[in-house]
Design a protein around this motif. Structure first.
Motif, PDB file in Angstrom:
ATOM      1  N   PHE A  88      -2.814   6.885 -13.423  1.00  0.00           N
ATOM      2  CA  PHE A  88      -2.087   7.081 -12.166  1.00  0.00           C
ATOM      3  C   PHE A  88      -2.572   8.343 -11.456  1.00  0.00           C
ATOM      4  O   PHE A  88      -2.693   8.373 -10.221  1.00  0.00           O
ATOM      5  N   THR A 133      10.079   7.049 -19.822  1.00  0.00           N
ATOM      6  CA  THR A 133      10.925   5.918 -20.184  1.00  0.00           C
ATOM      7  C   THR A 133      10.575   5.400 -21.573  1.00  0.00           C
ATOM      8  O   THR A 133      11.449   4.925 -22.324  1.00  0.00           O
ATOM      9  N   ILE A 134       9.307   5.493 -21.950  1.00  0.00           N
ATOM     10  CA  ILE A 134       8.866   5.057 -23.281  1.00  0.00           C
ATOM     11  C   ILE A 134       9.080   6.134 -24.329  1.00  0.00           C
ATOM     12  O   ILE A 134       9.526   5.858 -25.454  1.00  0.00           O
ATOM     13  N   MET A 144      -2.205   8.449 -22.026  1.00  0.00           N
ATOM     14  CA  MET A 144      -2.765   7.133 -21.689  1.00  0.00           C
ATOM     15  C   MET A 144      -2.073   6.508 -20.486  1.00  0.00           C
ATOM     16  O   MET A 144      -2.702   5.777 -19.717  1.00  0.00           O
ATOM     17  N   VAL A 145      -0.789   6.803 -20.313  1.00  0.00           N
ATOM     18  CA  VAL A 145      -0.048   6.210 -19.195  1.00  0.00           C
ATOM     19  C   VAL A 145      -0.262   6.992 -17.904  1.00  0.00           C
ATOM     20  O   VAL A 145      -0.504   6.412 -16.836  1.00  0.00           O
ATOM     21  N   VAL A 146      -0.197   8.319 -17.984  1.00  0.00           N
ATOM     22  CA  VAL A 146      -0.208   9.141 -16.777  1.00  0.00           C
ATOM     23  C   VAL A 146      -1.608   9.294 -16.200  1.00  0.00           C
ATOM     24  O   VAL A 146      -1.791   9.287 -14.967  1.00  0.00           O
ATOM     25  N   GLY A 206       3.555   7.639 -12.886  1.00  0.00           N
ATOM     26  CA  GLY A 206       3.052   7.615 -14.256  1.00  0.00           C
ATOM     27  C   GLY A 206       3.969   8.343 -15.215  1.00  0.00           C
ATOM     28  O   GLY A 206       4.222   7.874 -16.344  1.00  0.00           O
ATOM     29  N   ILE A 265       7.144   6.232 -16.048  1.00  0.00           N
ATOM     30  CA  ILE A 265       6.867   5.203 -17.060  1.00  0.00           C
ATOM     31  C   ILE A 265       6.721   5.836 -18.437  1.00  0.00           C
ATOM     32  O   ILE A 265       7.271   5.334 -19.437  1.00  0.00           O
ATOM     33  N   ALA A 266       5.978   6.948 -18.510  1.00  0.00           N
ATOM     34  CA  ALA A 266       5.749   7.596 -19.805  1.00  0.00           C
ATOM     35  C   ALA A 266       7.053   8.099 -20.410  1.00  0.00           C
ATOM     36  O   ALA A 266       7.315   7.892 -21.607  1.00  0.00           O
ATOM     37  N   VAL A 316       0.670   8.849 -25.903  1.00  0.00           N
ATOM     38  CA  VAL A 316       1.214   7.790 -25.039  1.00  0.00           C
ATOM     39  C   VAL A 316       1.295   8.272 -23.597  1.00  0.00           C
ATOM     40  O   VAL A 316       0.893   7.564 -22.659  1.00  0.00           O
ATOM     41  N   ALA A 317       1.804   9.499 -23.401  1.00  0.00           N
ATOM     42  CA  ALA A 317       1.908  10.048 -22.041  1.00  0.00           C
ATOM     43  C   ALA A 317       0.534  10.188 -21.400  1.00  0.00           C
ATOM     44  O   ALA A 317       0.359   9.886 -20.214  1.00  0.00           O
TER      45      ALA A 317
END
Length: 415
Positions: free
Chosen positions: A334, A373-374, A329-331, A367, A370-371, A326-327
């Motif tokens: 960015f 926080t999830i 894919m999110v980071v 990024g 957001i990561a 997840v991290a």
């Protein structure tokens, strides 16, 4: 009878209530049937255990009930009558079927031993259902962590030479290595402090979510604050243990300049800290929910994990892999925008300026906010639910949770 300290979440029965009626304890239900599932009642799990999977602790069959088939060798039935949670039922409830208790579900999980999917689903369901409490906590903490991290990286690394490795002098190489280690230590320290605060507050939110109760940010903070210093002490004690083990096993070979000895020491150190990390992985929820001391929390975690180390290790490892993906894919998007749109592109990567330029640092920080926080609620939730699952399996905590959630006559003798 067990030495369970009970359930410290607000709304649970008092110690006197737990000890007052033997019929309320696991293994003393007198063989009574569980109450019928009320139609449309959200406090009962929609997915009940499959036939023959769960049994009421200590249940005995009625005198006129047919006897169960005899125990089979390994690979067959293999469970004795009355075996709680995981053995076959003590007697059939009809032709080709086994009777079993219904699983109450007052909150995000059914009150019975949990599978991997239910642990992950309960963690995500809490974040989704109670997002008004969960998201502000993790968002604020993640933002503070990343703002400090960006400032530290910007100002502690900005004076380093940007020459390539081949052109560096020995003094420049030492300065670069020392500054990089200092930045890493500061970032890790801030990360640990933020994780402690998040873990403390989210543990209280998850404990209420299991009972179907909501918790505000202020309520979570008020309930977590008395144990916060102890949680910091627990975390620092774990970190100190890891460092001391490394010093004993790895440092002698490194100081002696013996690479082989250092590698052997590291090979012994890594699995040992993994084993200890899993062994004490439930100490944090035990500390928060049982209102115990640091030493008692370590002892409780060791006892709860005992016999289930590989299962807890597998679930923890899978959760870490999910969090990493997840991290990533999110980071990653960015970081790419920060480097190629405002950071100088490939040239900044080659000369090392990307690690100190404002554009890449800010976009990377966004990024990571957001990561985190999830990710943080999922990881904290899995740990809390593993703790609850182990206590259900070992101590019949599901009965206490049901009473704390207001489900009457759950697991008690019938009239």
């Amino acid at each position: 009878m067990n030495d369970s300290p009970g359930w410290a979440t607000p709304g649970s029965p008092s110690d006197g209530d737990r000890q007052g009626n033997p019929a309320d304890q696991p293994g003393n239900d007198g063989g009574a049937q569980q109450p019928a599932r009320p139609t449309g009642d959200p406090k009962w799990s929609a997915e009940q255990p499959p036939p023959g999977q769960w049994s009421s602790p200590g249940a005995t069959p009625p005198a006129d009930a047919p006897q169960p088939p005899p125990a089979q060798p390994a690979g067959g039935w293999g469970a004795q009558p009355g075996t709680p949670y995981g053995g076959q039922q003590a007697y059939p409830g009809g032709p080709g079927q086994w009777s079993q208790p219904l699983a109450a579900k007052p909150g995000v999980i059914p009150l019975r031993p949990l599978g991997l999917g239910e642990i992950l689903d309960g963690s995500v369901a809490t974040m989704r259902t109670h997002w008004r409490s969960v998201v502000p906590i993790t968002l604020v903490v993640a933002t503070v962590i990343q703002v400090i991290s960006v400032l530290v990286q910007k100002f502690m690394l900005s004076d380093l030479p940007l020459s390539s490795t081949e052109d560096m002098t020995a003094e420049e190489a030492i300065d670069t290595l020392g500054s990089s280690l200092a930045v890493s230590v500061v970032n890790q320290f801030i990360q640990v402090l933020g994780t402690i605060v998040v873990t403390a507050m989210l543990t209280m939110i998850f404990s209420r979510a299991i009972l179907g109760q909501h918790s505000s940010v202020s309520t979570a903070w008020r309930e977590a604050r008395p144990q916060l210093l102890r949680l910091i002490g627990l975390t620092l004690l774990l970190a100190l243990g890891i460092i001391l083990l490394g010093a004993v096993l790895v440092l002698p070979g490194a100081l002696a300049g013996n690479i082989g000895l250092a590698v052997v020491g590291f090979a012994a150190w890594l699995p040992l800290i993994i084993w200890l990390g899993i062994k004490f992985s439930l100490a944090s929820p035990a500390l928060m929910l049982e209102k115990s001391t640091v030493i008692k929390a370590f002892t409780r975690s060791s006892k709860l994990v005992g016999g289930s180390w590989w299962r807890i290790f597998g679930i923890t490892l899978l959760t870490s892999l999910i969090a990493f993906m997840v991290a990533l894919m999110v980071v990653a998007p960015f970081q790419m925008v920060g480097i190629f749109a405002v950071g100088g592109g490939m040239d900044s990567l080659e000369d090392g300026s990307a690690q100190t330029a404002w554009g890449p640092l800010i976009f990377s920080g966004i990024g990571l906010i957001i990561a985190q926080t999830i990710i943080m609620p999922i990881q904290s939730g899995v740990t809390v639910l593993l703790y609850v699952d182990q206590r259900i399996r070992r101590e019949g905590l599901d009965l206490e949770l049901a009473r704390a959630a207001g489900i009457e006559n759950y697991g008690t003798t019938g009239g």
